[in-house]
Design a protein around this motif. Structure first.
Motif, short mmCIF file in Angstrom:
data_model
loop_
_atom_site.label_atom_id
_atom_site.label_comp_id
_atom_site.label_asym_id
_atom_site.label_seq_id
_atom_site.Cartn_x
_atom_site.Cartn_y
_atom_site.Cartn_z
N SER A 312 0.82 -1.21 0.00
CA SER A 312 0.00 0.00 0.00
C SER A 312 0.85 1.26 0.00
O SER A 312 1.76 1.41 0.80
CB SER A 312 -0.91 -0.01 1.23
OG SER A 312 -1.58 1.23 1.31
N LYS A 314 -0.99 4.19 -0.14
CA LYS A 314 -1.93 5.04 0.60
C LYS A 314 -3.17 4.21 0.89
O LYS A 314 -3.70 3.56 0.00
CB LYS A 314 -2.30 6.26 -0.24
CG LYS A 314 -3.14 7.28 0.53
CD LYS A 314 -3.43 8.49 -0.34
CE LYS A 314 -4.45 9.41 0.30
NZ LYS A 314 -4.02 10.01 1.56
N LYS A 315 -3.60 4.24 2.15
CA LYS A 315 -4.75 3.42 2.54
C LYS A 315 -6.00 4.26 2.67
O LYS A 315 -5.97 5.34 3.25
CB LYS A 315 -4.46 2.75 3.90
CG LYS A 315 -3.74 1.42 3.78
CD LYS A 315 -4.07 0.53 4.98
CE LYS A 315 -3.69 -0.92 4.79
NZ LYS A 315 -2.44 -1.21 4.14
N PRO A 319 -12.23 1.33 2.75
CA PRO A 319 -12.04 0.75 1.41
C PRO A 319 -13.36 0.28 0.79
O PRO A 319 -13.43 0.05 -0.42
CB PRO A 319 -11.09 -0.42 1.65
CG PRO A 319 -11.03 -0.63 3.12
CD PRO A 319 -11.58 0.57 3.81
N ASN A 457 -10.04 3.46 -5.93
CA ASN A 457 -9.06 2.38 -5.76
C ASN A 457 -8.11 2.36 -6.95
O ASN A 457 -8.55 2.25 -8.09
CB ASN A 457 -9.76 1.02 -5.66
CG ASN A 457 -10.61 0.94 -4.41
OD1 ASN A 457 -10.34 1.61 -3.41
ND2 ASN A 457 -11.66 0.13 -4.47
N ASP A 499 -7.28 4.99 -2.30
CA ASP A 499 -6.51 3.80 -1.92
C ASP A 499 -5.53 3.49 -3.05
O ASP A 499 -5.96 3.28 -4.19
CB ASP A 499 -7.46 2.62 -1.69
CG ASP A 499 -6.75 1.45 -1.05
OD1 ASP A 499 -6.75 1.38 0.19
OD2 ASP A 499 -6.18 0.62 -1.80
N THR A 501 -2.26 1.13 -4.37
CA THR A 501 -1.31 0.03 -4.18
C THR A 501 -0.29 0.06 -5.30
O THR A 501 -0.58 0.51 -6.42
CB THR A 501 -2.00 -1.35 -4.17
OG1 THR A 501 -2.74 -1.49 -5.39
CG2 THR A 501 -2.94 -1.51 -3.00
#
Ligand code: FES
Ligand code: FES
Lengths: 719, 156
Positions: A312, A314-315, A319, A457, A499, A501
């Motif tokens: 990650s 940024k989370k 989610p 996302n 979010d 990844t």
């Protein structure tokens, strides 16, 4: 083109040179901490003759420019900073490129280097301070001669004047001034008093470039200079298994065949001899299957990876928020490898004399290259003199942490012990790696009924530019290479539940920063997605962005300026459409509106209107030129350029199949500068590149209803 | 032995007759104003004048210029009105960036304006499209060619 690590806090000290050139005022400079420590052991010594400024007896002011000049106009803008405070005669100012040396560190990097659009911004205080110190010393010298108070004297246009009509030129005062103490503290001028900063100032290197007098690395002449070409492995990472140089022996003018770490070098008395020799050379390569990468398979793998959970960057707070969205948009993007293809092919001239060596190269990283060369020779770095040559473009390619072509040239020179110039042909350049890596993005974003973003996302897949380099410590945190996610993870848009990844892949294909680094792909994705969301919300793309950027007045002002100047919303002839994008990089904000049509299935760009907030504008003429340049460079990649591999081999070789923009394909470009609220300059060389791709893509979508997501756009037939 | 002229001076070349003119100029004659950019007539960095035409010296064998006069950027006569106008416009419009492509650009512009003092936009594109500039100086090149044309009295 590196993003700056945390600014190095240096307790800077300006010292008078201990051994000033006679008749010249020389301001030396050293870094007692961090930046300097690695090189300067023990008590830091004032540096000589590596100084920033020389005033000759004839009044000529020579500014030593610590950055590489490779088009960006730094040999004009840095002297402007000194001249502003020095109060000298601008027509007597000359520029000289600094050699490798710790005193020439980029204050944003803590080491010598040109990149990250930082040349002016990191020199802003430093160069003005040098100018002010020198002026103070000149005034002190005049005051002492005339036995008056310095306050009674004035410096202007290269002269100091005093009471009773006293007047002396800087040239006359230089020698005495050099003996004056260097003032610790100097006051810098208030912006309202600036005479040069902010004024459109023509480049001081135009005439010599127009007359073809500029000596590029390629043009270096030395006695008995040989030319080397290297046969590189056809597949990245392959190794020499056997060499048959039988046929090379018959080529007139070939003098040596040398195996080096990166391939096999053929040396001759001229380029043509070396080229023919290399053409005749037969090399067997040991190529493990694993190295035989193909782009289409790579893309397929990347797309699979993008669907998997990953590290990650940024989370999101929630989610699952995206599940509440009234509308969602999802998309997959493909970006190819890109070569920098600077106009001057890579080259490096080396003279190895056993106990010392001399190098001539257009280097963006002089000290790293010097260090890498020293390692090859087994010498101390100070035994290797590196001359910074004017470079025919670079765009990041001449800032290589592994100093690839410099090391090649040094390995050859060490072996053959004659002066040698390594030349990469264009084919070597296009096939030679150190590319902007290929990336895949996968995004799903959702808005509520009012058009507010409720979830986003974002997965990014690609190689790390930084991993394995000395910059890893600064820029890779917890497995996340900041340059892979910059422009996404730090988006200024008000995106609830963003979010991000990152899947960092590994391959034998060498990668490197390419003008605007991560923003080359992240801006494209962010700005086309936001555009799609605006469309999904049934809102105008400018109005939609302004709401999401409400907390970022610089962005809003830049966006508004570009939109207004482009006539956003005004009707266009049939078959034309506009698209807009705004993106921040290197501390600056750039917005662009592109106007396009489709001709014969291809995207034709007619006009690009750009607005830039780059803080304080030092030279509006070079800022405009850099934005034009960044747009042309960006458009090349958006429309045409692509490196692909098949079974490990690069399929492109020269400009006939690695397309770059030509004059007939270049749109009208208008550049408008935002009256910035900042009190210092921010980046200029790169921020114009990121927005052009998404602006064009958004225009294509407006016209055709189809969203470009595979680059370059030239791969697709549009209708 | 190949005999020809460079900037009006007689030249003899006794090596490989297949050597591209570019490398004879650069390596043998030391005329490094003519640049190497691609080696296959794709970029225009190596542009010279042969019989008044802009030609890519990287893709012409030296044997092909036997008996001819080749003019390089170094051989442009400063007092020639077209040369003067082009160089002045280039400086006035602040065209150059890295400068590496510019000798080639100037050679193409001079060849164009020597024949056509009032080129249209399309004619400018046509004459200049063989000259790449990775710095993207194209917008200012267009302006400079027009400025030079205007100063030569070209009306359109
Ligand atoms: S070097 Fe001749 S056209 Fe490129
Ligand atoms: S000015 Fe740099 S390539 Fe044209």
């Amino acid at each position: 083109m590196i993003k700056s690590p945390k600014p190095v806090t240096t307790r800077r000290a300006f010292l008078k040179s201990a051994a000033a050139v006679s008749g010249a005022l020389v301001i030396g400079f050293w870094l007692p901490e961090k930046g300097g420590r690695a090189w300067a052991q023990g008590t830091p010594k004032p540096v000589h003759p590596n100084a920033f400024l020389r005033i000759g007896k004839d009044g000529t002011v020579t500014v030593i420019v610590k950055h590489l000049e490779f088009g960006q106009g730094v040999t004009t803008s840095l002297p402007m900073l000194i001249a502003e405070e020095l109060e000298c005669d601008w027509t007597k100012v000359k520029a000289e490129l600094a050699p490798a040396g710790p005193e020439f560190a980029n204050l944003a990097f803590g080491m010598q280097g040109t990149g990250g659009s930082s040349s002016v911004s990191n020199s802003w205080e430093q160069f003005r301070t040098v100018g002010a110190q020198a002026r103070t010393m000149l005034v002190s010298a005049a005051a002492a001669q005339w036995k008056v108070k310095p306050e009674a004297c004035k410096a202007d246009k290269g002269f100091v004047t005093g009471p009773g009509g006293k007047k002396a030129s800087y040239g006359q005062l230089a020698e005495a001034a050099a003996k004056m103490p260097v003032p610790e503290k100097v006051a810098l001028k208030a912006p309202k008093d600036w005479k040069l900063i902010g004024k459109a100032t023509k480049r001081i290197d135009s005439q010599e470039k127009v007359d073809a007098k500029t000596v590029f690395g390629m043009d270096v002449k030395r006695p008995n200079l040989h030319v080397a070409l290297v046969l590189h492995p056809p597949v990245f990472g392959a190794r020499v298994a056997g060499i048959n140089a039988e046929k090379v022996k018959g080529v007139a003018g070939v003098t040596h065949v040398v195996e080096i770490s990166g391939g096999v070098a053929v040396v001759g008395k001229s380029f043509w001899a070396a080229k023919k020799g290399r053409d005749a050379l037969e090399v067997q390569w040991d190529t493990p299957e694993a190295l035989k990468v193909s782009s289409d398979k790579l893309t397929a793998q990347y797309k699979e990876l993008a669907k998997q959970p990953g590290p990650s960057a940024k989370k999101a707070a929630d989610p699952n928020a995206i599940k509440t969205a009234a509308k969602t948009v999802s998309a997959e993007y493909e970006f190819p490898f890109l070569a920098h293809a600077p106009m001057e092919p890579l080259n490096c001239t080396v003279e190895f004399r056993g106990a010392e060596a001399e190098i001539w190269a257009g280097s963006q990283f002089q000290m790293m290259d010097q260090g890498a060369a020293a390692k090859v020779f087994g010498l101390a770095p100070e035994k290797v003199k590196l001359h910074t040559m004017a470079a025919g473009g670079g765009f990041g390619r001449r800032a290589n942490p592994v100093s690839d072509y410099i090391v090649e040239a040094c390995e050859i020179a060490k072996e053959i012990k004659v002066p040698v110039k390594l030349i990469w042909t264009r084919e070597d350049d296009i096939k030679g790696g150190f590319y902007r890596p290929a990336y895949v993005h996968r995004v799903e974003a959702g808005i509520d009924a009012k058009g507010k973003v409720v979830g986003w996302n974002h997965a990014i897949v690609g190689q790390s530019i930084i991993a394995g380099t000395p910059f890893e410590g600064f820029l890779v945190k917890n497995g996340i290479d900041d340059t892979s996610v910059e422009g996404v993870a730090d988006s200024p848009y008000d995106l609830a539940n963003l979010d991000v990844t990152l899947h960092t892949t590994k391959s034998a294909i060498p990668s490197l920063w390419w003008r605007s680094v991560g923003h080359t792909h992240t801006a494209f994705v962010m700005e086309t997605m936001v555009d799609e969301l605006a469309a999904a919300a049934g809102q105008d793309p400018v109005a939609f962005r302004k709401v999401l950027l409400a907390k970022h007045p610089r962005h809003v002002a830049t966006l508004e300026l570009a939109a207004a100047k482009a006539g956003w919303g005004k009707p266009l002839p049939k078959g034309r459409a506009r698209g807009i994008a705004v993106h921040e990089s290197f501390g600056s904000v750039c917005a662009q509106v592109a106007e396009i049509s489709i001709e014969g299935g291809a995207v034709k760009v007619h006009r690009v209107v750009a607005a830039l907030d780059c803080g304080v504008v030092v030279n509006p003429l070079t800022v405009e030129a850099q934005v034009q340049s960044a747009i042309v460079y960006g458009l090349s990649a958006v429309l045409q350029s692509e490196i692909t591999l098949k079974d490990g081999q690069v399929q492109q070789s020269n400009f006939h199949n690695y397309g770059v923009l030509r004059i007939n394909e270049t749109p009208k470009i208008e550049v408008h500068l935002v009256a910035s609220t900042l009190d210092k300059p921010t980046g200029v060389g790169e921020p114009g590149t990121p927005p052009v791709g998404p602006a064009v893509a958004n225009a294509v979508a407006a016209l055709t209803g189809k969203r470009p997501r595979v680059l370059p756009l030239g791969k697709t037939k549009w209708a | 032995m190949i005999k020809f002229f460079v900037n009006g001076e007689p030249v003899q070349f006794a090596n490989d007759p297949d050597t591209p003119l570019l490398w004879v100029l650069r390596d043998n004659l030391g005329l490094v104003g003519t640049k190497f950019g691609c080696g296959r007539a794709q970029c225009g960095a190596c542009t010279v004048h042969i019989a008044g035409e802009a030609e890519r010296s990287c893709s012409i064998k030296v044997s092909a210029v036997a008996g001819k006069n080749v003019n390089t950027i170094e051989g442009l006569t400063p007092s020639n009105p077209v040369v003067k106008a082009v160089k002045a416009a280039w400086v006035d419009k602040d065209v150059v960036q890295c400068g590496y492509c510019q000798p080639g650009q100037i050679m193409s512009a001079v060849a164009l304006l020597a024949k056509n003092k009032a080129p249209t936009d399309a004619q400018i594109d046509d004459a200049m499209e063989g000259n790449l500039c990775r710095c993207g100086t194209y917008p200012r090149i267009r302006e400079a060619v027009k400025t030079a044309a205007a100063s030569l009295g070209g009306k359109r």
